[in-house]
Design a protein around this motif. Sequence first.
Motif, mmCIF file in Angstrom:
data_model
loop_
_atom_site.group_PDB
_atom_site.id
_atom_site.type_symbol
_atom_site.label_atom_id
_atom_site.label_comp_id
_atom_site.label_asym_id
_atom_site.label_seq_id
_atom_site.Cartn_x
_atom_site.Cartn_y
_atom_site.Cartn_z
ATOM 1 N N THR A 31 0.839 -1.205 0.000
ATOM 2 C CA THR A 31 0.000 0.000 0.000
ATOM 3 C C THR A 31 0.871 1.251 0.000
ATOM 4 O OG1 THR A 31 -0.161 -0.068 2.419
ATOM 5 C CG2 THR A 31 -1.931 -1.153 1.154
ATOM 6 N N ARG A 54 2.306 12.577 15.836
ATOM 7 C CA ARG A 54 0.929 12.087 15.833
ATOM 8 C C ARG A 54 0.391 11.991 17.254
ATOM 9 N NH1 ARG A 54 -0.854 7.227 12.112
ATOM 10 N NH2 ARG A 54 -2.552 6.274 13.247
ATOM 11 N N HIS A 63 1.370 -5.137 12.006
ATOM 12 C CA HIS A 63 1.654 -5.997 10.853
ATOM 13 C C HIS A 63 2.184 -7.326 11.359
ATOM 14 C CE1 HIS A 63 1.560 -1.923 9.330
ATOM 15 N NE2 HIS A 63 1.436 -2.383 8.093
ATOM 16 N N THR A 113 -9.774 -2.342 21.010
ATOM 17 C CA THR A 113 -9.620 -3.062 19.746
ATOM 18 C C THR A 113 -8.197 -2.879 19.233
ATOM 19 O OG1 THR A 113 -10.451 -1.091 18.652
ATOM 20 C CG2 THR A 113 -12.027 -2.888 18.988
ATOM 21 N N ARG A 117 -2.968 -6.390 10.190
ATOM 22 C CA ARG A 117 -3.001 -6.884 8.813
ATOM 23 C C ARG A 117 -1.746 -7.681 8.477
ATOM 24 N NH1 ARG A 117 -1.352 -4.495 3.856
ATOM 25 N NH2 ARG A 117 0.105 -2.757 4.045
ATOM 26 N N PRO A 138 2.480 2.856 11.317
ATOM 27 C CA PRO A 138 1.609 3.764 10.582
ATOM 28 C C PRO A 138 2.319 4.092 9.275
ATOM 29 C CG PRO A 138 2.907 5.010 12.135
ATOM 30 C CD PRO A 138 3.350 3.564 12.258
ATOM 31 N N SER A 139 1.667 4.812 8.393
ATOM 32 C CA SER A 139 2.337 5.270 7.183
ATOM 33 C C SER A 139 3.528 6.140 7.590
ATOM 34 C CB SER A 139 1.356 6.047 6.306
ATOM 35 O OG SER A 139 0.713 7.057 7.061
ATOM 36 N N SER A 176 -4.412 0.800 3.188
ATOM 37 C CA SER A 176 -5.290 -0.379 3.197
ATOM 38 C C SER A 176 -6.752 -0.050 3.499
ATOM 39 C CB SER A 176 -4.778 -1.369 4.243
ATOM 40 O OG SER A 176 -4.767 -0.778 5.527
ATOM 41 N N ARG A 190 -12.343 2.625 6.408
ATOM 42 C CA ARG A 190 -11.541 3.394 5.446
ATOM 43 C C ARG A 190 -11.578 2.664 4.112
ATOM 44 N NH1 ARG A 190 -5.278 4.523 6.843
ATOM 45 N NH2 ARG A 190 -5.034 2.329 6.321
ATOM 46 N N GLY A 220 -8.322 8.251 13.019
ATOM 47 C CA GLY A 220 -7.732 8.399 11.687
ATOM 48 C C GLY A 220 -8.720 8.881 10.648
HETATM 49 O O1 TXA Z 1 -1.904 0.560 4.277
HETATM 50 C C1 TXA Z 1 -1.814 0.808 5.465
HETATM 51 O O2 TXA Z 1 -2.719 0.546 6.287
HETATM 52 C C2 TXA Z 1 -0.523 1.482 5.947
HETATM 53 C C3 TXA Z 1 0.628 0.491 5.822
HETATM 54 C C4 TXA Z 1 1.912 1.017 6.396
HETATM 55 O O3 TXA Z 1 0.246 -0.721 6.414
HETATM 56 N N1 TXA Z 1 -0.666 1.965 7.286
HETATM 57 C C5 TXA Z 1 -1.441 3.033 7.608
HETATM 58 O O4 TXA Z 1 -1.361 3.380 8.936
HETATM 59 O O5 TXA Z 1 -2.126 3.628 6.808
HETATM 60 P P1 TXA Z 1 -1.881 4.761 9.542
HETATM 61 O O6 TXA Z 1 -1.414 4.786 10.945
HETATM 62 O O7 TXA Z 1 -1.431 5.888 8.715
HETATM 63 O O8 TXA Z 1 -3.412 4.583 9.581
HETATM 64 C C6 TXA Z 1 -3.939 3.731 10.555
HETATM 65 C C7 TXA Z 1 -5.419 3.878 10.604
HETATM 66 C C8 TXA Z 1 -5.828 5.160 11.251
HETATM 67 O O9 TXA Z 1 -6.898 5.703 10.520
HETATM 68 C C9 TXA Z 1 -6.250 4.695 12.626
HETATM 69 O O10 TXA Z 1 -7.159 5.542 13.241
HETATM 70 C C10 TXA Z 1 -6.855 3.346 12.303
HETATM 71 O O11 TXA Z 1 -5.953 2.817 11.369
HETATM 72 N N2 TXA Z 1 -6.891 2.466 13.460
HETATM 73 C C11 TXA Z 1 -5.863 1.869 14.068
HETATM 74 N N3 TXA Z 1 -6.266 1.195 15.149
HETATM 75 C C12 TXA Z 1 -7.592 1.354 15.216
HETATM 76 C C13 TXA Z 1 -8.607 0.914 16.125
HETATM 77 N N4 TXA Z 1 -8.313 0.170 17.170
HETATM 78 N N5 TXA Z 1 -9.871 1.294 15.884
HETATM 79 C C14 TXA Z 1 -10.163 2.048 14.820
HETATM 80 N N6 TXA Z 1 -9.268 2.518 13.941
HETATM 81 C C15 TXA Z 1 -8.005 2.174 14.142
#
Ligand code: TXA
Length: 313
Positions: A31, A54, A63, A113, A117, A138-139, A176, A190, A220
């Motif tokens: 991604t 952040r 991951h 939660t 992935r 995260p990204s 993703s 998302r 997010g």
């Molecule tokens: O494609 C991807 O998902 C990339 C690659 C690196 O794997 N990662 C990514 O991570 O986009 P980030 O941190 O930029 O976005 C993570 C998203 C955020 O919108 C966050 O709020 C959501 O995942 N998220 C994480 N844990 C969560 C939870 N327990 N409940 C709801 N949303 C969650």
Amino acid sequence: MSALIGAAAPDIAAAVAALRAGDLVAFPTETVYGLGADARNPEALRKVYSLKGRPTTHPLILHVGSVDELKYWVADIPPVALKLAGRFWPGPLTLVLPRSSQVSDVLTGGQNTVAIRVPSHPVARALLAAFGGGIAAPSANRYGRVSPTRAVHVREEFFENLLVLEGGDCEVGLESTIVIIVDGTPRLLRPGSISRTEIETVLGQSIEVGAGAGSPRVPGSTAKHYAPQTPLELVGAGTLPTAEATVRARGERVATLACPQGSDPATYGRALYAELRRLDKVGASRILVEAVPESPQWDAVRDRLSRAAAAFL
Ligand code: TXA
Ligand code: MG
């Protein structure tokens, strides 16, 4: 992406050593590039939040190398989750599931939660296999900015000696698809390259979009995100030339991103973030982006563009 472009065995070994030492490592996924830390090391996780700038209430994505690892991180694995994992992992789908007691609060931002992935990029897989544990990532961009789809983008974002594994251009180019499953009910949090329709087909049921009323807040999903530094404005399909003329007449320097008729959403999505980074550097005072089609295949692209534009409203 068929080969381990540039990420040779010594690089993977160095990355594993860094992760074990509690340091951060950037790595490619199919991604976008991720900024990784040992998911079991709270100090390392804190470094991710501080380097990105952040808020610690925005949880990270975990991951792992295979679906078998779910049982360590997830308290209760709903059958719906196994169905989706079986079909889409390894691949660009994140599942948000009830966390197990082993999961650090720093990783989940204190939520009950965990987002998890199994990536498909060969370098990410090699790293996860060699590390032998979960990598929270995260990204690899500063908070609110455009995600990196090339190693050089990561180097532009952060300090020079951050270890960045080379993996070429990301195949998907957008983050993703995220599906949350609490109380057995799946919801799309998302949009991504795996579409709502594909998920519904696998599950044989329709799914809701967005966090439900009873769900935890999803940080997010803030409207302003994925933005370049130059103000970005969306203009209607076919109106780019007139919009450009209007903005130029005000004395502004304009950069444009068109969506020609017949464009393919996967190709557009793959190139989008690199294009926004390029347009951010041409010395324009405004980036005009032509609206993309309203059809469901464009959901992920439309979502990112509207969030980028919302940052300047
Ligand atoms: O494609 C991807 O998902 C990339 C690659 C690196 O794997 N990662 C990514 O991570 O986009 P980030 O941190 O930029 O976005 C993570 C998203 C955020 O919108 C966050 O709020 C959501 O995942 N998220 C994480 N844990 C969560 C939870 N327990 N409940 C709801 N949303 C969650
Ligand atoms: Mg991000």
